[in-house]
Scaffold this motif. Structure first.
Motif, PDB file in Angstrom:
ATOM      1  N   HIS A   1       6.667   1.515 -20.462  1.00 31.74           N
ATOM      2  CA  HIS A   1       5.679   2.207 -19.662  1.00 31.74           C
ATOM      3  C   HIS A   1       4.866   0.955 -18.855  1.00 31.74           C
ATOM      4  CE1 HIS A   1       2.623  -0.694 -22.364  1.00 31.74           C
ATOM      5  NE2 HIS A   1       1.563   0.663 -21.934  1.00 31.74           N
ATOM      6  N   ILE A   2       4.189   1.242 -17.837  1.00 32.94           N
ATOM      7  CA  ILE A   2       3.730   1.052 -16.570  1.00 32.94           C
ATOM      8  C   ILE A   2       1.770   0.349 -17.230  1.00 32.94           C
ATOM      9  CG2 ILE A   2       2.893   0.958 -13.941  1.00 32.94           C
ATOM     10  CD1 ILE A   2       5.342   2.587 -13.461  1.00 32.94           C
ATOM     11  N   THR A   3       1.946  -0.763 -17.228  1.00 33.13           N
ATOM     12  CA  THR A   3       0.723  -0.959 -17.610  1.00 33.13           C
ATOM     13  C   THR A   3      -0.486  -1.024 -17.436  1.00 33.13           C
ATOM     14  OG1 THR A   3       1.315  -3.472 -17.671  1.00 33.13           O
ATOM     15  CG2 THR A   3       1.788  -2.663 -19.516  1.00 33.13           C
ATOM     16  N   GLY A   4      -0.877  -0.890 -15.789  1.00 36.27           N
ATOM     17  CA  GLY A   4      -1.462  -0.244 -15.456  1.00 36.27           C
ATOM     18  C   GLY A   4      -1.399  -2.016 -14.226  1.00 36.27           C
ATOM     19  N   ARG A   5      -0.425  -2.807 -14.012  1.00 37.21           N
ATOM     20  CA  ARG A   5      -1.374  -3.165 -13.427  1.00 37.21           C
ATOM     21  C   ARG A   5      -0.050  -4.179 -12.144  1.00 37.21           C
ATOM     22  NH1 ARG A   5      -5.251  -3.654 -15.561  1.00 37.21           N
ATOM     23  NH2 ARG A   5      -6.344  -5.630 -17.058  1.00 37.21           N
ATOM     24  N   TYR A   6      -0.209  -4.273 -10.152  1.00 38.69           N
ATOM     25  CA  TYR A   6       0.950  -3.832  -9.935  1.00 38.69           C
ATOM     26  C   TYR A   6       0.887  -4.701  -9.158  1.00 38.69           C
ATOM     27  CZ  TYR A   6       0.508   1.089 -11.202  1.00 38.69           C
ATOM     28  OH  TYR A   6       0.114   2.112 -12.114  1.00 38.69           O
ATOM     29  N   ILE A   7       1.687  -5.495  -7.968  1.00 33.29           N
ATOM     30  CA  ILE A   7       1.673  -6.122  -7.131  1.00 33.29           C
ATOM     31  C   ILE A   7       2.434  -4.873  -5.648  1.00 33.29           C
ATOM     32  CG2 ILE A   7       2.337  -7.627  -5.382  1.00 33.29           C
ATOM     33  CD1 ILE A   7       1.992  -9.741  -7.932  1.00 33.29           C
TER      34      ILE A   7
ATOM     35  N   VAL B   1      10.118   6.796 -13.225  1.00 31.05           N
ATOM     36  CA  VAL B   1       9.219   8.437 -13.288  1.00 31.05           C
ATOM     37  C   VAL B   1       7.765   8.888 -14.305  1.00 31.05           C
ATOM     38  CG1 VAL B   1      10.254   8.914 -15.862  1.00 31.05           C
ATOM     39  CG2 VAL B   1       9.931  11.008 -14.528  1.00 31.05           C
ATOM     40  N   GLU B   2       7.022   9.530 -13.574  1.00 34.21           N
ATOM     41  CA  GLU B   2       5.865  10.130 -14.375  1.00 34.21           C
ATOM     42  C   GLU B   2       5.641  10.710 -15.452  1.00 34.21           C
ATOM     43  OE1 GLU B   2       3.468   7.502 -13.425  1.00 34.21           O
ATOM     44  OE2 GLU B   2       1.624   8.630 -14.572  1.00 34.21           O
ATOM     45  N   LYS B   3       5.461  10.345 -16.316  1.00 33.78           N
ATOM     46  CA  LYS B   3       4.381  11.301 -17.488  1.00 33.78           C
ATOM     47  C   LYS B   3       6.387  12.108 -17.563  1.00 33.78           C
ATOM     48  CE  LYS B   3       0.170   9.784 -17.057  1.00 33.78           C
ATOM     49  NZ  LYS B   3      -0.219  10.364 -16.329  1.00 33.78           N
ATOM     50  N   PRO B   4       7.341  12.007 -17.901  1.00 33.32           N
ATOM     51  CA  PRO B   4       8.202  12.531 -18.543  1.00 33.32           C
ATOM     52  C   PRO B   4       8.592  12.837 -19.759  1.00 33.32           C
ATOM     53  CG  PRO B   4       8.779   9.964 -19.274  1.00 33.32           C
ATOM     54  CD  PRO B   4       7.409  10.359 -18.323  1.00 33.32           C
TER      55      PRO B   4
ATOM     56  N   LEU C   1       0.635   7.879  -7.827  1.00 30.05           N
ATOM     57  CA  LEU C   1       0.908   6.403  -7.063  1.00 30.05           C
ATOM     58  C   LEU C   1       1.945   6.611  -7.091  1.00 30.05           C
ATOM     59  CD1 LEU C   1       0.448   3.764  -6.147  1.00 30.05           C
ATOM     60  CD2 LEU C   1      -0.275   2.734  -8.000  1.00 30.05           C
ATOM     61  N   THR C   2       2.790   7.150  -8.891  1.00 32.29           N
ATOM     62  CA  THR C   2       4.339   6.479  -9.361  1.00 32.29           C
ATOM     63  C   THR C   2       5.495   7.324  -8.149  1.00 32.29           C
ATOM     64  OG1 THR C   2       3.983   6.463 -11.637  1.00 32.29           O
ATOM     65  CG2 THR C   2       6.145   6.656 -10.594  1.00 32.29           C
ATOM     66  N   ASP C   3       4.917   8.297  -7.812  1.00 33.61           N
ATOM     67  CA  ASP C   3       5.900   9.106  -6.396  1.00 33.61           C
ATOM     68  C   ASP C   3       5.897   8.743  -5.300  1.00 33.61           C
ATOM     69  OD1 ASP C   3       6.140  10.731  -9.239  1.00 33.61           O
ATOM     70  OD2 ASP C   3       4.811  12.460  -7.887  1.00 33.61           O
TER      71      ASP C   3
ATOM     72  N   GLN D   1       2.594  10.119 -21.706  1.00 26.98           N
ATOM     73  CA  GLN D   1       1.367   9.982 -21.340  1.00 26.98           C
ATOM     74  C   GLN D   1       1.720   8.812 -20.244  1.00 26.98           C
ATOM     75  OE1 GLN D   1      -0.421   8.302 -25.082  1.00 26.98           O
ATOM     76  NE2 GLN D   1       0.433   9.768 -26.432  1.00 26.98           N
ATOM     77  N   TYR D   2       3.393   8.487 -19.868  1.00 32.67           N
ATOM     78  CA  TYR D   2       2.706   6.633 -19.461  1.00 32.67           C
ATOM     79  C   TYR D   2       4.174   7.083 -17.790  1.00 32.67           C
ATOM     80  CZ  TYR D   2       0.222   4.509 -22.568  1.00 32.67           C
ATOM     81  OH  TYR D   2      -0.340   4.318 -24.332  1.00 32.67           O
ATOM     82  N   GLY D   3       2.957   5.845 -16.678  1.00 33.12           N
ATOM     83  CA  GLY D   3       4.425   5.756 -16.490  1.00 33.12           C
ATOM     84  C   GLY D   3       5.664   5.224 -16.907  1.00 33.12           C
TER      85      GLY D   3
ATOM     86  N   LEU E   1      -5.056  -3.478 -10.023  1.00 30.49           N
ATOM     87  CA  LEU E   1      -5.414  -3.095 -11.316  1.00 30.49           C
ATOM     88  C   LEU E   1      -6.094  -2.328 -11.912  1.00 30.49           C
ATOM     89  CD1 LEU E   1      -6.601  -6.393 -10.436  1.00 30.49           C
ATOM     90  CD2 LEU E   1      -5.997  -6.811 -12.266  1.00 30.49           C
ATOM     91  N   LEU E   2      -5.310  -1.480 -13.347  1.00 32.60           N
ATOM     92  CA  LEU E   2      -6.297  -0.566 -13.460  1.00 32.60           C
ATOM     93  C   LEU E   2      -7.347  -0.385 -14.326  1.00 32.60           C
ATOM     94  CD1 LEU E   2      -3.949   2.224 -13.954  1.00 32.60           C
ATOM     95  CD2 LEU E   2      -5.253   1.388 -11.726  1.00 32.60           C
ATOM     96  N   PRO E   3      -8.913  -0.692 -14.427  1.00 29.72           N
ATOM     97  CA  PRO E   3      -9.767  -1.234 -15.454  1.00 29.72           C
ATOM     98  C   PRO E   3      -9.420  -0.838 -16.579  1.00 29.72           C
ATOM     99  CG  PRO E   3     -10.585  -0.892 -13.093  1.00 29.72           C
ATOM    100  CD  PRO E   3      -9.288  -0.454 -13.404  1.00 29.72           C
ATOM    101  N   ASP E   4      -9.440   0.599 -16.981  1.00 29.68           N
ATOM    102  CA  ASP E   4      -9.237   0.925 -18.541  1.00 29.68           C
ATOM    103  C   ASP E   4      -8.107   0.352 -19.105  1.00 29.68           C
ATOM    104  OD1 ASP E   4     -10.926   3.088 -18.480  1.00 29.68           O
ATOM    105  OD2 ASP E   4      -9.284   4.833 -18.454  1.00 29.68           O
ATOM    106  N   MET E   5      -7.458  -0.547 -18.691  1.00 26.89           N
ATOM    107  CA  MET E   5      -6.232  -1.339 -19.528  1.00 26.89           C
ATOM    108  C   MET E   5      -6.360  -2.757 -19.441  1.00 26.89           C
ATOM    109  SD  MET E   5      -4.065   1.535 -20.796  1.00 26.89           S
ATOM    110  CE  MET E   5      -2.189   1.833 -20.432  1.00 26.89           C
ATOM    111  N   LEU E   6      -7.149  -2.438 -20.797  1.00 24.62           N
ATOM    112  CA  LEU E   6      -7.724  -4.106 -20.915  1.00 24.62           C
ATOM    113  C   LEU E   6      -6.202  -5.428 -21.342  1.00 24.62           C
ATOM    114  CD1 LEU E   6      -9.995  -6.154 -21.264  1.00 24.62           C
ATOM    115  CD2 LEU E   6     -10.147  -5.832 -22.969  1.00 24.62           C
TER     116      LEU E   6
HETATM  117  C1  G1P Z   1      -1.739   5.943 -14.547  1.00 25.23           C
HETATM  118  C2  G1P Z   1      -0.600   6.249 -13.898  1.00 25.23           C
HETATM  119  C3  G1P Z   1       0.732   5.601 -14.797  1.00 25.23           C
HETATM  120  C4  G1P Z   1       0.579   4.241 -15.877  1.00 25.23           C
HETATM  121  C5  G1P Z   1      -1.362   4.807 -16.344  1.00 25.23           C
HETATM  122  C6  G1P Z   1      -0.998   3.275 -16.987  1.00 25.23           C
HETATM  123  O1  G1P Z   1      -1.773   7.019 -15.631  1.00 25.23           O
HETATM  124  O2  G1P Z   1      -0.101   6.698 -13.436  1.00 25.23           O
HETATM  125  O3  G1P Z   1       2.007   5.635 -14.060  1.00 25.23           O
HETATM  126  O4  G1P Z   1       1.091   4.260 -17.300  1.00 25.23           O
HETATM  127  O5  G1P Z   1      -1.597   4.707 -15.260  1.00 25.23           O
HETATM  128  O6  G1P Z   1      -2.587   3.668 -18.099  1.00 25.23           O
HETATM  129  P1  G1P Z   1      -3.269   7.531 -15.951  1.00 25.23           P
HETATM  130  O7  G1P Z   1      -3.337   6.801 -17.261  1.00 25.23           O
HETATM  131  O8  G1P Z   1      -4.067   7.425 -14.538  1.00 25.23           O
HETATM  132  O9  G1P Z   1      -2.733   8.555 -16.394  1.00 25.23           O
END
Ligand code: G1P
Length: 296
Positions: free
Chosen positions: A207-213, A194-197, A235-237, A174-176, A134-139
């Motif tokens: 977009h990848i929102t920051g929750r993964y299993i 793809v990461e940040k196309p 991580l995406t790679d 800006q995202y995966g 879980l990426l904490p920035d993304m609520l």
């Molecule tokens: C990371 C991931 C990205 C994802 C994003 C969500 O990027 O690499 O795939 O879409 O978090 O916030 P970052 O925000 O660290 O650049």
């Protein structure tokens, strides 16, 4: 043959980021400890993981992040004072939030080499079992907690899952970004990532929102530590490489709620307003104040 479905017991929270977008607030206070109403951003995300049945919380921290460890520990002085003052409700709430003894682990990412590297730093604590990330920035704010929805989907699909949601086309860089078989389905097999196309090259607007299993096989790929977008270990790679293994299905789970990017000032402030307006103890008066400020 697909990997057998094993329960998701552990969650990883990468919290080593410097928080430069919030200076000077984050000079001595980790950005994950900034509050949305009266709970640290990180507490909201830990709440989400607990609601999904997670039993072990793994924090990948860095220098200047010591208060995160304190936050998830007992504070005897405070508890005794609340007790002595008869503040039973506050004390109960505090204790309710606390993971049980032994349910937390802390490790450090010693250099800011990217999300892939941060996840790799947790490999010894995760061990050989699937885990949540879980990426904490993304609520993630919605009717049902995002990770709980993902675990429900995982119990059928197994393998690896990524939460996704649509973004406007001009934000895909800006995202995966993932491509899926069926962009409208709640759960759909992933066809590409793809990461940040570069603008105009994204396979979809999901977009990848920051929750993964993720399955633990990801660690061997992260170990190679190859640099990707922005010169970081992405991580995406490694997920793209893992997808190349037929035994590792990847599914996207669409999140239907609202996502606040609390790593940006706009997202952080919006989350504060939105969540305050939902609080029974605050909403009525806060709404009046907001209306007054807006001259409504
Ligand atoms: C990371 C991931 C990205 C994802 C994003 C969500 O990027 O690499 O795939 O879409 O978090 O916030 P970052 O925000 O660290 O650049």
């Amino acid at each position: 043959m697909h990997t057998p479905i094993r329960p998701i017991r552990k969650a990883v929270f990468p919290v080593a980021g410097l928080g430069t977008r919030f200076l000077p607030a984050t000079k001595a206070v980790p950005k994950e400890m900034l509050t949305i109403v009266d709970r640290p951003v990180l507490q909201h995300v830990v709440d989400e993981a607990r609601a999904a049945g997670i039993e072990h919380f793994i924090f990948v921290t860095g220098r200047n992040k010591g208060v995160i460890e304190d936050h998830f520990d007992n504070q005897f002085e405070l508890e005794a004072t609340l007790e002595a003052r008869g503040k039973k409700k506050e004390l109960e709430a505090l204790l309710r939030d606390l993971p049980a003894a032994g349910q937390t682990s802390f490790t450090r990412q010693q250099a800011p080499l990217g999300l892939g590297h941060a996840v790799w730093c947790a490999r010894e604590i995760v061990g050989n079992e699937p885990f949540a990330l879980l990426l904490p920035d993304m609520l993630h704010h919605g009717r049902s907690p995002c990770l709980a929805d993902m675990i429900t989907a995982y119990n059928t699909s197994g393998g690896n899952l990524i939460a996704v949601a649509p973004v406007p086309d001009d934000q895909t860089h800006q995202y995966g970004i993932v491509g899926v078989k069926d962009a409208k389905a709640k759960v759909a097999p992933i066809t590409g990532m793809v990461e940040k196309p570069k603008p105009g090259t994204a396979p979809s607007n999901l977009h990848i929102t920051g929750r993964y299993i993720l399955q633990p096989e990801i660690f061997a790929l992260l170990e190679k530590q190859e640099r990707g977008a922005g010169g970081e270990i992405q991580l995406t790679d490694s997920m793209i490489r893992l997808m190349g293994d037929a035994r590792q299905p990847f599914h996207a789970v669409r999140f239907d709620g609202t996502i606040y990017d609390c790593g940006s000032k706009l997202g952080f402030l919006t989350a504060n307003v939105a969540l305050a307006l939902e609080r029974e103890d605050l909403a009525a008066e806060f709404k009046r104040e907001v209306q007054r400020l807006l001259n409504v």
